[in-house]
Write a protein that holds these residues in place. Sequence first.
Motif, mmCIF file in Angstrom:
data_model
loop_
_atom_site.group_PDB
_atom_site.id
_atom_site.type_symbol
_atom_site.label_atom_id
_atom_site.label_comp_id
_atom_site.label_asym_id
_atom_site.label_seq_id
_atom_site.Cartn_x
_atom_site.Cartn_y
_atom_site.Cartn_z
ATOM 1 N N ARG A 249 1.131 5.648 0.430
ATOM 2 C CA ARG A 249 0.615 5.285 1.755
ATOM 3 C C ARG A 249 1.015 6.377 2.745
ATOM 4 N N GLU A 251 2.105 6.732 5.630
ATOM 5 C CA GLU A 251 2.741 5.983 6.711
ATOM 6 C C GLU A 251 2.818 6.852 7.966
ATOM 7 N N PHE A 259 13.358 3.206 2.724
ATOM 8 C CA PHE A 259 12.735 1.930 3.095
ATOM 9 C C PHE A 259 11.227 2.108 3.265
ATOM 10 N N ARG A 260 10.830 3.176 3.939
ATOM 11 C CA ARG A 260 9.404 3.407 4.163
ATOM 12 C C ARG A 260 9.060 4.812 3.698
ATOM 13 N N MET A 261 8.474 4.887 2.527
ATOM 14 C CA MET A 261 8.165 6.194 1.942
ATOM 15 C C MET A 261 6.651 6.390 1.857
ATOM 16 N N PHE A 264 5.911 5.659 -3.306
ATOM 17 C CA PHE A 264 6.941 4.680 -3.670
ATOM 18 C C PHE A 264 6.475 3.894 -4.885
ATOM 19 N N GLN A 266 6.008 0.015 -6.758
ATOM 20 C CA GLN A 266 5.921 -1.437 -6.570
ATOM 21 C C GLN A 266 6.088 -2.150 -7.904
ATOM 22 N N GLU A 331 11.377 -6.735 5.570
ATOM 23 C CA GLU A 331 10.679 -7.191 4.358
ATOM 24 C C GLU A 331 11.114 -6.427 3.107
ATOM 25 N N LEU A 332 11.400 -7.227 2.078
ATOM 26 C CA LEU A 332 11.737 -6.658 0.770
ATOM 27 C C LEU A 332 10.635 -6.999 -0.229
ATOM 28 N N GLU A 333 10.128 -8.225 -0.123
ATOM 29 C CA GLU A 333 9.128 -8.699 -1.083
ATOM 30 C C GLU A 333 8.120 -9.588 -0.372
ATOM 31 N N HIS A 336 2.207 -13.964 -1.836
ATOM 32 C CA HIS A 336 0.960 -14.280 -1.142
ATOM 33 C C HIS A 336 0.051 -15.141 -2.007
ATOM 34 N N SER A 373 5.007 -9.402 -4.842
ATOM 35 C CA SER A 373 4.951 -7.943 -4.725
ATOM 36 C C SER A 373 6.242 -7.434 -4.096
ATOM 37 N N GLY A 375 8.939 -4.063 -3.504
ATOM 38 C CA GLY A 375 9.095 -2.612 -3.546
ATOM 39 C C GLY A 375 10.334 -2.264 -4.365
ATOM 40 N N ARG A 378 12.773 -0.286 -2.162
ATOM 41 C CA ARG A 378 13.453 -1.160 -1.186
ATOM 42 C C ARG A 378 14.505 -2.010 -1.887
HETATM 43 P P1 ATP Z 1 5.503 -3.248 5.728
HETATM 44 O O1 ATP Z 1 5.053 -4.378 6.640
HETATM 45 O O2 ATP Z 1 6.987 -3.052 5.695
HETATM 46 O O3 ATP Z 1 4.711 -1.989 5.921
HETATM 47 P P2 ATP Z 1 3.698 -4.318 3.842
HETATM 48 O O4 ATP Z 1 3.591 -5.739 4.296
HETATM 49 O O5 ATP Z 1 2.613 -3.362 4.188
HETATM 50 O O6 ATP Z 1 5.132 -3.716 4.255
HETATM 51 P P3 ATP Z 1 2.936 -4.934 1.167
HETATM 52 O O7 ATP Z 1 1.603 -4.316 1.306
HETATM 53 O O8 ATP Z 1 3.055 -6.416 1.136
HETATM 54 O O9 ATP Z 1 3.919 -4.319 2.281
HETATM 55 O O10 ATP Z 1 3.639 -4.289 -0.107
HETATM 56 C C1 ATP Z 1 4.504 -5.020 -0.962
HETATM 57 C C2 ATP Z 1 5.886 -4.405 -1.016
HETATM 58 O O11 ATP Z 1 5.821 -2.990 -1.248
HETATM 59 C C3 ATP Z 1 6.666 -4.536 0.277
HETATM 60 O O12 ATP Z 1 7.306 -5.789 0.359
HETATM 61 C C4 ATP Z 1 7.662 -3.403 0.167
HETATM 62 O O13 ATP Z 1 8.809 -3.805 -0.574
HETATM 63 C C5 ATP Z 1 6.907 -2.345 -0.603
HETATM 64 N N1 ATP Z 1 6.430 -1.292 0.288
HETATM 65 C C6 ATP Z 1 5.324 -1.320 1.073
HETATM 66 N N2 ATP Z 1 5.178 -0.171 1.750
HETATM 67 C C7 ATP Z 1 6.231 0.619 1.393
HETATM 68 C C8 ATP Z 1 6.646 1.937 1.744
HETATM 69 N N3 ATP Z 1 5.938 2.677 2.589
HETATM 70 N N4 ATP Z 1 7.780 2.435 1.185
HETATM 71 C C9 ATP Z 1 8.500 1.686 0.319
HETATM 72 N N5 ATP Z 1 8.152 0.441 -0.051
HETATM 73 C C10 ATP Z 1 7.035 -0.095 0.462
#
Ligand code: ATP
Length: 509
Positions: A249, A251, A259-261, A264, A266, A331-333, A336, A373, A375, A378
């Motif tokens: 992604r 980002e 935490f936000r890469m 990454f 999943q 958020e860790l997981e 849905h 789902s 990460g 994370r």
């Molecule tokens: P956030 O709101 O933190 O951007 P998200 O709701 O977009 O997360 P999901 O699309 O539900 O995340 O993705 C499922 C899981 O993947 C998340 O709970 C997280 O653990 C992991 N994840 C999502 N984006 C990233 C990221 N950029 N880097 C690391 N882990 C990620």
Amino acid sequence: MANNEEVFKKIISHAKEYGFIFPSSEIYDGLAAVYDYGQLGVELKNNIKQYWWKSMVQYHENIVGIDSAIFMHPKIWKASGHVDAFNDPLIDNKDSKKRYRADVLIEDHIAKTEDKIRKEVEKAAKRFENFDEAMFRSTNARVLENQAKIDDITKRYSEAMNANDLEAVRQLILDLGIVCPISGTRNWTEVRQFNLMFATQMGSVAEGSDTIYLRPETAQGIFVNFLNVQKSGRMKIPFGIAQIGKAFRNEIVARQFIFRMREFEQMEMQFFVRPGEELKWFEYWKDTRRKWHLSLGIPEKKYRFHDHEKLAHYANAATDIEFEFPFGFKELEGIHSRTNFDLSRHSEFSGKKLQYFDPELNESYTPYVIETSIGLDRTFLAIFSYAYHEETLEDGSSRVVMKIPAILAPYKAAVLPLVKKDGLPEKAQEIVDMLKFDYMVQYDEKDAIGRRYRRQDAIGTPFCITVDNQTLADGTVTVRERDTMQQERILADNLNAYLHGKIQPLKVE
Ligand code: ATP
């Protein structure tokens, strides 16, 4: 908070110093929000993957795994909604030239106001104990006032986002007086939508060839293989398909270490159920995933559920499992209930019927889906940051100890000859050879024993096995446990069974 920031910095440098995580391409000054796992990091990461995989695939007879490709047909991302709607609203500060997520600026503002309320309530509670009623009343009025502010902001914010009214989002940022933390000014650009998918070209000639995307989630690889797996595996509903893999992604603001890469991993599982039974299974998976986290021995207070009030258009229930990272609960997981949205859309876009014939009901339907789902990176950060402890010992010395759950620790044991002579190294090597098929074990003979213990503490090795002269006489060794530092003497021949008994997940009811 400053204190937590300090600790977080120490955790990041510890990760680098001991070979867990390095910034990517470091000799070229790094690449933003991309990281490499080092020699210990890859062990911890593989152990997390294996623990997840075992609990999902090995433990559940009705869940199987797949490993689908990262590249997928471009139409998949049209069908899933990612091409049109996988956006984040971005905004720039004209003075600092820094870019922010507009939604995050507003959410942070709300979180700060909530924090204020929490503090007021705490103060009020203390005063109330002292029967200072007048103070309590006035505090209470402030609490109500702040709560009303939050409700108002939340309402305006969700209305603006739902209507995709980016000008209203900007106006809210201006009205709230949100400033750029770098420049301190309110000199904001307009808000724009930014698609988070990385695009590339397939084929040797870029021009004219199809644009394809690096997958932003692994889930779609499961949906498009639904029929393949169901038919080839003769799977009966309810059943699940699990997958671990990379996602990408772009980002806008990538910070907070891993935490936000932008690249990454999943660990996702899609569970296919009968229509109408999805909410029952949603509860089942909420509880099952809660237990999985707790089985690692991390206290329950470090986790909380955050139910989504605003649901994605395809979901009829959603919750996040949040973890208390050094920078707060995040958020860790995600869990849905995705209805039959994905399978229906892929049926529509591919022209292939993605249905299941239920022999018990004697009818065909498009299954509903519960997704879990999480990460991987994370999870790594949650475990790693929780594990980090600085301790002062009774003799006044200090140690850094990584209290990584034994089942996930990179090395399970270190074998240490007390001295480098008298046949102790040879005996220690024999023990390494005896254990190394089943466990990652490390041999270390350098420096005094105390320093060797410290080194193992710093990388989270749960057991240090020391070989001394008595070992040669009666075949016993001392085993030192990392967290308590208690030692016991056991027969070397029993080490395998000893470790097996100790390296287990907690049972959680
Ligand atoms: P956030 O709101 O933190 O951007 P998200 O709701 O977009 O997360 P999901 O699309 O539900 O995340 O993705 C499922 C899981 O993947 C998340 O709970 C997280 O653990 C992991 N994840 C999502 N984006 C990233 C990221 N950029 N880097 C690391 N882990 C990620």
